[in-house]
Write a protein that holds these residues in place. Structure first.
Motif, short mmCIF file in Angstrom:
data_model
loop_
_atom_site.label_atom_id
_atom_site.label_comp_id
_atom_site.label_asym_id
_atom_site.label_seq_id
_atom_site.Cartn_x
_atom_site.Cartn_y
_atom_site.Cartn_z
N TYR A 164 0.81 -1.21 0.00
CA TYR A 164 0.00 0.00 0.00
C TYR A 164 0.85 1.27 0.00
CZ TYR A 164 -4.08 -2.93 1.12
OH TYR A 164 -5.09 -3.85 1.10
N ARG A 165 2.15 1.11 0.05
CA ARG A 165 3.08 2.25 0.07
C ARG A 165 2.66 3.25 1.15
NH1 ARG A 165 6.79 2.04 -3.62
NH2 ARG A 165 7.37 4.23 -3.31
N LEU A 166 2.63 2.77 2.38
CA LEU A 166 2.23 3.62 3.50
C LEU A 166 3.41 4.52 3.88
CD1 LEU A 166 0.29 1.04 5.69
CD2 LEU A 166 -0.53 2.46 3.81
N SER A 167 3.47 5.66 3.25
CA SER A 167 4.63 6.53 3.39
C SER A 167 4.18 7.99 3.36
CB SER A 167 5.61 6.25 2.24
OG SER A 167 6.78 7.03 2.34
N PRO A 168 4.75 8.84 4.25
CA PRO A 168 5.77 8.50 5.23
C PRO A 168 5.16 7.91 6.49
CG PRO A 168 5.30 10.83 5.35
CD PRO A 168 4.47 10.29 4.21
N LEU A 169 5.97 7.14 7.20
CA LEU A 169 5.64 6.66 8.53
C LEU A 169 6.37 7.52 9.56
CD1 LEU A 169 5.91 2.78 8.08
CD2 LEU A 169 3.81 4.16 8.17
N TYR A 170 5.80 7.60 10.75
CA TYR A 170 6.42 8.33 11.86
C TYR A 170 6.90 7.29 12.87
CZ TYR A 170 4.53 12.58 9.86
OH TYR A 170 4.26 13.63 9.01
N VAL A 171 8.21 7.22 13.05
CA VAL A 171 8.81 6.10 13.77
C VAL A 171 9.55 6.57 15.03
CG1 VAL A 171 10.36 4.12 13.63
CG2 VAL A 171 9.07 4.85 11.60
N SER A 172 9.19 5.97 16.16
CA SER A 172 9.93 6.19 17.40
C SER A 172 11.15 5.27 17.40
CB SER A 172 9.05 5.90 18.62
OG SER A 172 8.04 6.86 18.75
N VAL A 173 12.28 5.82 17.01
CA VAL A 173 13.50 5.03 16.92
C VAL A 173 14.17 4.93 18.29
CG1 VAL A 173 15.81 4.94 15.91
CG2 VAL A 173 13.86 5.58 14.49
N HIS A 174 14.37 6.07 18.93
CA HIS A 174 15.01 6.19 20.25
C HIS A 174 16.48 5.80 20.22
CE1 HIS A 174 11.10 7.20 21.56
NE2 HIS A 174 10.64 5.98 21.69
N GLY A 231 10.80 1.74 -0.93
CA GLY A 231 10.32 3.08 -1.25
C GLY A 231 9.61 3.80 -0.13
N ILE A 232 9.64 3.27 1.09
CA ILE A 232 8.96 3.90 2.22
C ILE A 232 9.90 4.93 2.86
CG2 ILE A 232 7.75 3.53 4.39
CD1 ILE A 232 6.46 2.25 1.90
N GLN A 233 9.34 6.08 3.23
CA GLN A 233 10.11 7.11 3.91
C GLN A 233 9.62 7.29 5.34
OE1 GLN A 233 9.60 10.25 0.76
NE2 GLN A 233 11.84 10.34 0.89
N PHE A 234 10.43 7.97 6.16
CA PHE A 234 10.14 8.06 7.59
C PHE A 234 10.47 9.44 8.13
CE2 PHE A 234 12.47 4.22 6.41
CZ PHE A 234 11.47 3.27 6.49
N HIS A 235 9.67 9.86 9.11
CA HIS A 235 10.06 10.91 10.05
C HIS A 235 10.34 10.19 11.37
CE1 HIS A 235 9.09 14.31 7.50
NE2 HIS A 235 7.94 13.74 7.19
N CYS A 236 11.50 10.42 11.94
CA CYS A 236 11.92 9.67 13.12
C CYS A 236 12.04 10.58 14.33
CB CYS A 236 13.27 9.00 12.87
SG CYS A 236 13.28 7.85 11.47
N PRO A 295 19.37 10.83 29.34
CA PRO A 295 20.79 10.96 29.68
C PRO A 295 21.35 9.66 30.25
CG PRO A 295 19.58 12.89 30.41
CD PRO A 295 18.55 11.89 29.95
N GLY A 296 22.50 9.27 29.70
CA GLY A 296 23.17 8.06 30.17
C GLY A 296 22.74 6.80 29.45
N LEU A 297 21.66 6.86 28.65
CA LEU A 297 21.19 5.67 27.94
C LEU A 297 21.32 5.80 26.42
CD1 LEU A 297 18.00 4.48 29.89
CD2 LEU A 297 20.31 3.56 29.95
N ASN A 298 20.80 6.88 25.86
CA ASN A 298 20.88 7.00 24.40
C ASN A 298 21.41 8.37 23.96
OD1 ASN A 298 18.49 8.24 25.24
ND2 ASN A 298 17.41 7.76 23.34
N ASP A 299 22.23 8.99 24.79
CA ASP A 299 22.97 10.17 24.36
C ASP A 299 24.40 9.73 24.02
OD1 ASP A 299 23.74 9.57 26.94
OD2 ASP A 299 23.47 11.59 27.74
N GLY A 300 25.32 10.64 23.89
CA GLY A 300 26.72 10.29 23.68
C GLY A 300 26.94 9.40 22.47
N ASP A 301 27.67 8.31 22.67
CA ASP A 301 28.04 7.42 21.57
C ASP A 301 26.81 6.75 20.94
OD1 ASP A 301 30.68 8.03 21.98
OD2 ASP A 301 31.13 6.22 23.14
#
Length: 431
Positions: free
Chosen positions: A136-146, A176-181, A187-193
Motif C-alpha cells: 500500500y506504500r504507507l509513506s511516510p511513517l512516523y517512527v519512534s527510533v530512540h 520506497g517507504i520514507q520516515f520521520h523519526c 541521559p546516560g542511555l541513548n545520548d553520547g556514543d
C-alpha cells in the motif's frame, strides 16, 4: 470485515443501498480487515463489494467510481494495536490513577502512524504487516527510533524481544517507504556514543529518513518506572551541540537540516529558538519541533485583523515553560489592540511541577488560576488542553469550568482565533 457507521446522503454508497450497520466483507474478493484495505482496494474506477446488511442479508455491489468520487461512508474505528514495550519515559506510565480509560491505551500502530502521524516503534509489526506497508506504500511513517544499536534499544523500550530497527527500516526503505523519526533522549542511555551511532545509521538510510527529532525525556510525579538521570541544562546543551553539528553536515550534503531539536530542548539549554526558515515545512510540529516559532508567525500575521480593545484586561493562562517567551507576544498584542494582557503562569496540579507544557493543564488548574480574578474582562486558555469532547485530562468539562468563573473564558491556539470577531460579533465585552 469493517462496519459502516455513517452513510452520506446522495453518495455512491447511499445510491447502491449501503446503510449504517452494513458489514463490508470483501472488495474484488480481497477480505477487508480495516480502513486501510477499504481505502486502497476501492481506489479503482470499478470494483465489486460483498457485504452483509444489518438484517443478515448477503449482498453484492458492482460499483463504478468516476474521477475518484468519494464513496461516502464512515467506518467503525479499528481495534488499536497496543504497545508491548514498557519504556521508562512513556507518558502513559506517568499518568495518575483514576483518569478516563481511553487515556491509558498505549497504542503502537503503524496504521495510525500513516493515517494520523502518530509515532510507532514498529516493535510489534509482523511479516504480514511489512508486506502490507510495502504493497500500500504507507509513506511516510512516523517512527519512534530512540536508538538504533539493538542492545540499547532493548533497554530503552524495556523489551528484550524488540526487533532490530535498522533491519526493519532498511527493508522498508528499499521498498520506497520514507520516515520521520524521533528519539526521546534519556541521559546516560541513548545520548553520547549511542546518539552518534543512531544518527549515523539513520543518515546512511539516505533519503528514506526525511527528518529526525531529538526530544528530551520528560517525566511526571507519577513516572514510577523512570530510573534515569534528569534532563538538565547541561545535558540539553550537549544534545543541541550534536544537533548543530549534524545540521551543518546535512545542509552541506543535502540542502536541509534533517535533524531538529524540540522546542523544549532549546528552552532547557537556554538557547534562542530558531526562526521559521529553520523548520522548512514544520514536518514534526506535533512533536514539539517549531511549535513556538509557528505560534509567533501566526500572531505576527494576524495582528492586522485584531480589533481595538482599549481599556480591556485579558488574562492569558499558560504553563510555566512558556513564561519566558510570552512577553514578546504580549507586547505585540498590546500594541495592536490597546488591551492590557495579564500573564497567568500556572503550575500543573495533576502531573506535578516537572510537567510545564501548557497543553497538559487540567480543569482544576484553570479554576485555580482564574477563580479569584474578578479584575479580568476576558481570559484565554490553551485550546490544546481540551479534547474534541470538550474535556480536560482530569475529565472536567470546559463548559462547567467556564460557567464557574467570573469572566468569559475562551480556548485559543494563537490569540488571533479568539480575539478576531466573527461578523459583527464582539468577542470582548464592552468596558
Amino acid at each position: 470485515m469493517v462496519r459502516v457507521t455513517l452513510v452520506e446522503p446522495g453518495s455512491i454508497a447511499d445510491s447502491v443501498g449501503i446503510v449504517p450497520g452494513t458489514e463490508l466483507l470483501t472488495v474484488n474478493e480481497r477480505p477487508l480487515e480495516d480502513f486501510l484495505d477499504w481505502e486502497f482496494l476501492t481506489a479503482e474506477e470499478s470494483f465489486v463489494v460483498s457485504a452483509r446488511l444489518p438484517d443478515g442479508t448477503a449482498v453484492e455491489y458492482d460499483i463504478e467510481r468516476v474521477d475518484g468520487e468519494p464513496m461516502g461512508v464512515e467506518l467503525a474505528p479499528p481495534t488499536v494495536r497496543r504497545c508491548a514495550n514498557r519504556c521508562e519515559f512513556c507518558f502513559i506510565e506517568g499518568l495518575p490513577k483514576g483518569l478516563r480509560k481511553g487515556l491509558y491505551i498505549r497504542d503502537d500502530d503503524y496504521r495510525l502512524s500513516f493515517a494520523y502521524g502518530n509515532f510507532a516503534t514498529l516493535s510489534n509489526v509482523k511479516e504480514r504487516d511489512i508486506a502490507r506497508i510495502l504493497e500500500y506504500r504507507l509513506s511516510p511513517l512516523y517512527v519512534s527510533v530512540h536508538a538504533t544499536p539493538w542492545e540499547a534499544r532493548k533497554v530503552l523500550l524495556n523489551n528484550p524481544r524488540v526487533p532490530n530497527i535498522v533491519e526493519q527500516l532498511t527493508r522498508l526503505a528499499e521498498g520506497g517507504i520514507q520516515f520521520h523519526c524521533q528519539m526521546v533522549v534519556v541521559p546516560g542511555l541513548n545520548d553520547g556514543d549511542v546518539l552518534e551511532q543512531s544518527l549515523t545509521d539513520l543518515w546512511n538510510l539516505g533519503d528514506a529518513v526525511m527528518s529526525v527529532a531529538l526530544v528530551p525525556v520528560g517525566v511526571t510525579q507519577f513516572s514510577h518506572l523512570y530510573t534515569g538521570q534528569p534532563m538538565d541544562a547541561a545535558n540539553a546543551g550537549r544534545l543541541l551541540n550534536a544537533v548543530h553539528r549534524w545540521e551543518e553536515r546535512a545542509l552541506d550534503d543535502r540542502g536541509d537540516r534533517w535533524v531538529y531539536g524540540s522546542d523544549e530542548l532549546y528552552l532547557l539549554a537556554g538557547e534562542p529558538l530558531p526562526d521559521e526558515e529553520h523548520y522548512g515545512d514544520f514536518s514534526q510540529i506535533e512533536n514539539g519541533v517549531g511549535a513556538v516559532t509557528s505560534l509567533r508567525a501566526r500572531v505576527r500575521d494576524g495582528l492586522s485583523q485584531l480589533p481595538r480593545l482599549d481599556g480591556r484586561r485579558i488574562g492569558v493562562v499558560t504553563g510555566t515553560s512558556m513564561v519566558p517567551l510570552m512577553p514578546e507576544l504580549i507586547d505585540q498584542l498590546t500594541e495592536a489592540t490597546g488591551a492590557q494582557f495579564v500573564l497567568i503562569p500556572t503550575e500543573n496540579s495533576l502531573f506535578g511541577p516537572t510537567t510545564t507544557t501548557a497543553g497538559l493543564l487540567v480543569g482544576a488548574d484553570i479554576r485555580r488560576a482564574l477563580a479569584d480574578r474578578a479584575d479580568l474582562d476576558l481570559a484565554l486558555i490553551p485550546a490544546e488542553c481540551i479534547n474534541d469532547n470538550g474535556l480536560f485530562l482530569d475529565e472536567e468539562s470546559f463548559i462547567a469550568v467556564r460557567e464557574s468563573l467570573p469572566m468569559p473564558v475562551y480556548p485559543s491556539y494563537d490569540f488571533i482565533d479568539a480575539l478576531v470577531p466573527e461578523g459583527d460579533a464582539a468577542v470582548v465585552p464592552a468596558a
